[in-house]
Every structure is written in C-alpha cells, then in structure tokens.
Motif scaffolding. Structure first.
Motif, PDB file in Angstrom:
ATOM      1  N   PHE A 196       0.850  -1.187   0.000  1.00 25.17           N
ATOM      2  CA  PHE A 196       0.000   0.000   0.000  1.00 25.17           C
ATOM      3  C   PHE A 196       0.889   1.240   0.000  1.00 25.17           C
ATOM      4  CE2 PHE A 196      -3.425  -2.765   1.780  1.00 25.17           C
ATOM      5  CZ  PHE A 196      -4.424  -2.412   0.885  1.00 25.17           C
ATOM      6  N   ALA A 197       0.457   2.288  -0.709  1.00 28.37           N
ATOM      7  CA  ALA A 197       1.265   3.512  -0.894  1.00 28.37           C
ATOM      8  C   ALA A 197       2.627   3.100  -1.467  1.00 28.37           C
ATOM      9  CB  ALA A 197       1.408   4.288   0.413  1.00 28.37           C
ATOM     10  N   CYS A 198       2.551   2.345  -2.550  1.00 33.67           N
ATOM     11  CA  CYS A 198       3.752   1.691  -3.103  1.00 33.67           C
ATOM     12  C   CYS A 198       4.720   2.663  -3.751  1.00 33.67           C
ATOM     13  CB  CYS A 198       3.338   0.620  -4.104  1.00 33.67           C
ATOM     14  SG  CYS A 198       2.459   1.297  -5.540  1.00 33.67           S
ATOM     15  N   GLY A 199       4.317   3.919  -3.950  1.00 29.36           N
ATOM     16  CA  GLY A 199       5.230   4.894  -4.538  1.00 29.36           C
ATOM     17  C   GLY A 199       5.715   4.436  -5.909  1.00 29.36           C
TER      18      GLY A 199
ATOM     19  N   ALA B  71      -0.877  -0.336  -4.486  1.00 24.73           N
ATOM     20  CA  ALA B  71      -1.874   0.729  -4.569  1.00 24.73           C
ATOM     21  C   ALA B  71      -1.221   2.032  -4.140  1.00 24.73           C
ATOM     22  CB  ALA B  71      -3.064   0.420  -3.657  1.00 24.73           C
ATOM     23  N   ASP B  72      -1.584   3.102  -4.807  1.00 23.71           N
ATOM     24  CA  ASP B  72      -1.067   4.423  -4.442  1.00 23.71           C
ATOM     25  C   ASP B  72      -2.031   5.438  -5.035  1.00 23.71           C
ATOM     26  OD1 ASP B  72       2.044   5.500  -3.614  1.00 23.71           O
ATOM     27  OD2 ASP B  72       0.715   6.969  -4.561  1.00 23.71           O
ATOM     28  N   PHE B  73      -2.187   6.589  -4.353  1.00 24.43           N
ATOM     29  CA  PHE B  73      -3.133   7.555  -4.933  1.00 24.43           C
ATOM     30  C   PHE B  73      -2.508   8.462  -5.981  1.00 24.43           C
ATOM     31  CE2 PHE B  73      -3.229  10.838  -1.155  1.00 24.43           C
ATOM     32  CZ  PHE B  73      -1.932  11.226  -1.458  1.00 24.43           C
ATOM     33  N   SER B  74      -1.198   8.331  -6.183  1.00 24.75           N
ATOM     34  CA  SER B  74      -0.545   9.200  -7.163  1.00 24.75           C
ATOM     35  C   SER B  74      -0.349   8.500  -8.501  1.00 24.75           C
ATOM     36  CB  SER B  74       0.809   9.658  -6.619  1.00 24.75           C
ATOM     37  OG  SER B  74       1.652  10.068  -7.672  1.00 24.75           O
ATOM     38  N   ARG B  75      -0.985   9.076  -9.518  1.00 25.02           N
ATOM     39  CA  ARG B  75      -0.841   8.524 -10.868  1.00 25.02           C
ATOM     40  C   ARG B  75       0.623   8.589 -11.315  1.00 25.02           C
ATOM     41  NH1 ARG B  75      -4.566   8.855 -15.243  1.00 25.02           N
ATOM     42  NH2 ARG B  75      -5.943  10.059 -13.912  1.00 25.02           N
TER      43      ARG B  75
ATOM     44  N   GLN C  50      -4.888   2.657  -8.673  1.00 24.91           N
ATOM     45  CA  GLN C  50      -4.710   4.031  -8.187  1.00 24.91           C
ATOM     46  C   GLN C  50      -5.852   4.349  -7.224  1.00 24.91           C
ATOM     47  OE1 GLN C  50      -4.884   7.163 -11.140  1.00 24.91           O
ATOM     48  NE2 GLN C  50      -4.584   8.728  -9.571  1.00 24.91           N
ATOM     49  N   GLY C  51      -5.503   4.649  -5.986  1.00 21.16           N
ATOM     50  CA  GLY C  51      -6.555   4.947  -5.029  1.00 21.16           C
ATOM     51  C   GLY C  51      -6.016   5.039  -3.624  1.00 21.16           C
ATOM     52  N   PRO C  52      -6.842   5.543  -2.703  1.00 27.19           N
ATOM     53  CA  PRO C  52      -6.409   5.701  -1.318  1.00 27.19           C
ATOM     54  C   PRO C  52      -6.228   4.354  -0.618  1.00 27.19           C
ATOM     55  CG  PRO C  52      -8.685   6.425  -1.572  1.00 27.19           C
ATOM     56  CD  PRO C  52      -8.216   6.019  -2.926  1.00 27.19           C
ATOM     57  N   MET C  53      -5.219   4.276   0.207  1.00 35.42           N
ATOM     58  CA  MET C  53      -4.947   3.011   0.896  1.00 35.42           C
ATOM     59  C   MET C  53      -6.098   2.596   1.813  1.00 35.42           C
ATOM     60  SD  MET C  53      -1.954   4.107   3.550  1.00 35.42           S
ATOM     61  CE  MET C  53      -1.270   5.694   3.130  1.00 35.42           C
ATOM     62  N   GLN C  54      -6.931   3.555   2.219  1.00 34.83           N
ATOM     63  CA  GLN C  54      -8.035   3.242   3.127  1.00 34.83           C
ATOM     64  C   GLN C  54      -9.130   2.448   2.421  1.00 34.83           C
ATOM     65  OE1 GLN C  54      -6.556   6.266   2.367  1.00 34.83           O
ATOM     66  NE2 GLN C  54      -7.876   7.808   3.307  1.00 34.83           N
TER      67      GLN C  54
HETATM   68  C1  LIG Z   1       6.974   8.905   1.110  1.00 36.31           C
HETATM   69  S1  LIG Z   1       6.182   8.057  -0.206  1.00 36.31           S
HETATM   70  C2  LIG Z   1       6.632   6.369   0.129  1.00 36.31           C
HETATM   71  C3  LIG Z   1       6.543   5.510  -1.098  1.00 36.31           C
HETATM   72  C4  LIG Z   1       7.014   4.067  -0.900  1.00 36.31           C
HETATM   73  N1  LIG Z   1       6.164   3.349   0.032  1.00 36.31           N
HETATM   74  C5  LIG Z   1       8.451   4.012  -0.448  1.00 36.31           C
HETATM   75  O1  LIG Z   1       8.719   3.602   0.693  1.00 36.31           O
HETATM   76  O2  LIG Z   1       9.331   4.384  -1.240  1.00 36.31           O
HETATM   77  C6  LIG Z   1       4.512   8.149   0.279  1.00 36.31           C
HETATM   78  C7  LIG Z   1       3.589   7.563  -0.795  1.00 36.31           C
HETATM   79  O3  LIG Z   1       2.296   7.477  -0.225  1.00 36.31           O
HETATM   80  C8  LIG Z   1       1.340   7.811  -1.219  1.00 36.31           C
HETATM   81  N2  LIG Z   1       0.134   8.160  -0.457  1.00 36.31           N
HETATM   82  C9  LIG Z   1      -0.007   9.135   0.452  1.00 36.31           C
HETATM   83  N3  LIG Z   1      -1.211   9.097   1.012  1.00 36.31           N
HETATM   84  C10 LIG Z   1      -1.857   8.053   0.434  1.00 36.31           C
HETATM   85  C11 LIG Z   1      -3.147   7.494   0.594  1.00 36.31           C
HETATM   86  N4  LIG Z   1      -4.030   7.996   1.479  1.00 36.31           N
HETATM   87  N5  LIG Z   1      -3.474   6.419  -0.144  1.00 36.31           N
HETATM   88  C12 LIG Z   1      -2.600   5.899  -1.036  1.00 36.31           C
HETATM   89  N6  LIG Z   1      -1.365   6.393  -1.247  1.00 36.31           N
HETATM   90  C13 LIG Z   1      -1.005   7.458  -0.507  1.00 36.31           C
HETATM   91  C14 LIG Z   1       2.000   8.909  -2.012  1.00 36.31           C
HETATM   92  O4  LIG Z   1       1.432   9.082  -3.286  1.00 36.31           O
HETATM   93  C15 LIG Z   1       3.444   8.403  -2.059  1.00 36.31           C
HETATM   94  O5  LIG Z   1       3.685   7.608  -3.188  1.00 36.31           O
END
Ligand SMILES: C[S@@+](CC[C@H](N)C(=O)[O-])C[C@H]1O[C@@H](n2cnc3c(N)ncnc32)[C@H](O)[C@@H]1O
Length: 244
Positions: A42-45, A63-67, A84-88
């Motif tokens: 989740f929030a895979c960046g 999953a990540d919300f950033s395209r 693409q979507g919020p982790m929640q």
């Molecule tokens: C600091 S980066 C970390 C990325 C990756 N996990 C890493 O360790 O390299 C934070 C990531 O969280 C994503 N993000 C932030 N809030 C989010 C949310 N509510 N749902 C999904 N992704 C989210 C951002 O788009 C970003 O890619």
C-alpha cells in the motif's frame, strides 16, 4: 497544492528509491520470505519495494493515490497489478500473504478514522496466516526545535534536482506540514514546482489500540539497531502484525 505530482515522482524515483532496510524486513518476515506467495504494497510509490519482492518470487500488487508515482512503479514492476486509489479503500483482487506500507506512508493518513479504515482494508486483503508490516515514525516524541522533522528545513541536491522541504509542526493538531519547493532540470533549464504534504503524528497507543480492535497481534522492531530490538528513543519502528 498537489501531492506526489509528476516532478516529485521524478525526484522520488531518482533519489529516494531503496531507502527501506531490506535486511530488517528479511529478519522480520523469516520463513514467509522463502514461502513466496502474493505481496501487496500500500502507498507503493515508485514500486521499489515491489520490484525487490518480485525478484524474491512473489506475485505483486500495489496501490497508491498518485498517478505519477504509479507510472514509475509500473515500469519497475511490469508484472504487478496496480490500482490508483487511497490506501483506506483501494480494492485489489485476491488475498495477500505479505502486506506492506513503508516510507512514512501511514503518516499521510490524516486522522484516527482514516487509520482505522486503513487497518480494516488491510484486514480485508490479508490471506489466512499472512503478515502485515509497516513503518512508523515516532517523531512526535522529539518535538525540540532543532529537529528538522518537526520544525526547520532540509535541502537536497540530487541527480540534477534541487529540493527544499520546510516543516511546520502543529502540536495541537499533531500534524506536520511539509512545504516542498523544488527545481527539476529539463534540458538546460530548471523548472520550479511546489508541493504540500500534511503528515500526522499518530499516537503509538492509538495505533496499538486500533490494530488490537481488528484482532491483530503486534510486535515492534527498530530497523536501526543491530538486534532490531526497539529502544525508548527509537525514531523509527517497524510493526509486524498478524492474526492467530
Ligand atoms: C513517502 S512516499 C513512500 C513511497 C514508498 N512506500 C516508499 O517507501 O518508497 C509516500 C507515498 O504514499 C502515497 N500516499 C499518500 N497518502 C496516500 C493514501 N491515502 N493512499 C494511497 N497512497 C497514498 C503517495 O502518493 C506516495 O507515493
């Protein structure tokens, strides 16, 4: 102001990839790593961790919300499934033996309700016998003025990019504003961009309580100590959660 847009994703993929200590993950996951299976981040960046999991033989999803971040992730891990979507609330197909969330990403959740929704979503996706591992920053305990995490600024120059992050901590709201001003090199010119991220300093007791309420058992590790044993002043913690 946007978060994790095109420029930021470019900076992220060229500078901050590989920041997670794999050695600690190996120790924490133990036999789970050699068993293989399905891995969800989740929030895979930009997909750095998933690329590593894929090379260990896992079928991966993220999953990540950033395209913009996902564009890099798809390149890093072409066989993985991404949403693409919020982790929640992001829904991915199937159940997963390992679920991760790293890079301070849980701190992007803005309140207790979102944290609760996230743990519920993890629970939905976890296979029987699976583990959920995430990192947690204890910066809330270090509110001295000299700590750049909560009051001050960082500047970076990496791979031709300049980035300045200013921090402002609101003690009552327990939130830290990260105002980023960056310059990315395009040909012979630099283009300016700005981002604002709001991170919440979740109380550790709240995290423990919400995980427990979902029936998780939790063990904490400090990736920065040789034995991984947490200390009173640990800045970073990894939480390993599972159900019996
Ligand atoms: C600091 S980066 C970390 C990325 C990756 N996990 C890493 O360790 O390299 C934070 C990531 O969280 C994503 N993000 C932030 N809030 C989010 C949310 N509510 N749902 C999904 N992704 C989210 C951002 O788009 C970003 O890619």
């Amino acid at each position: 102001m946007k978060a994790y847009g095109r420029e930021m994703a470019g900076v992220f993929s060229s500078t901050w990839n590989g920041a997670f200590p794999w050695r600690a993950l190996e120790k924490m996951l133990g036999s789970k790593l050699s068993e293989g299976g399905a891995w969800l981040d989740f929030a895979c960046g930009t997909g750095d961790l998933l690329a590593r999991a894929q090379s260990e033989g896992f079928a991966c999803a993220g999953a990540d919300f950033s395209r913009a971040q996902l564009k890099y992730a798809r390149k890093a891990c072409p066989e993985a499934t991404f949403v693409q979507g919020p982790m929640q609330s992001a829904r991915l197909p199937g159940k997963y033996d390992v679920i991760t969330c790293f890079g301070d990403s849980v701190h992007h959740l803005q309140n207790r309700k979102q944290l609760h929704q996230f743990f519920r979503n993890v629970d939905r996706h976890l296979a029987p016998g699976g583990v959920f591992v995430f990192d947690f920053n204890t910066f809330v305990r270090r509110l001295d003025r000299e700590n750049p995490y909560t009051g001050g600024a960082w500047t970076y120059r990496y791979s031709g990019h300049f980035v300045c992050v200013e921090f402002e901590y609101d003690e009552d709201a327990r939130t830290s504003e990260w105002i980023t001003t960056g310059f990315v090199k395009e040909g012979n010119r630099y283009r300016r961009f700005e981002e604002k991220h709001t991170l919440r300093a979740h109380p550790l007791a709240e995290v423990d309580e919400l995980l427990k309420a979902r029936g998780f058992r939790v063990r904490k590790f400090d990736p920065n100590t040789r034995t991984l044993r947490p200390r009173k002043d640990s800045i970073a913690l990894y939480l390993k959660c599972w159900k019996e």
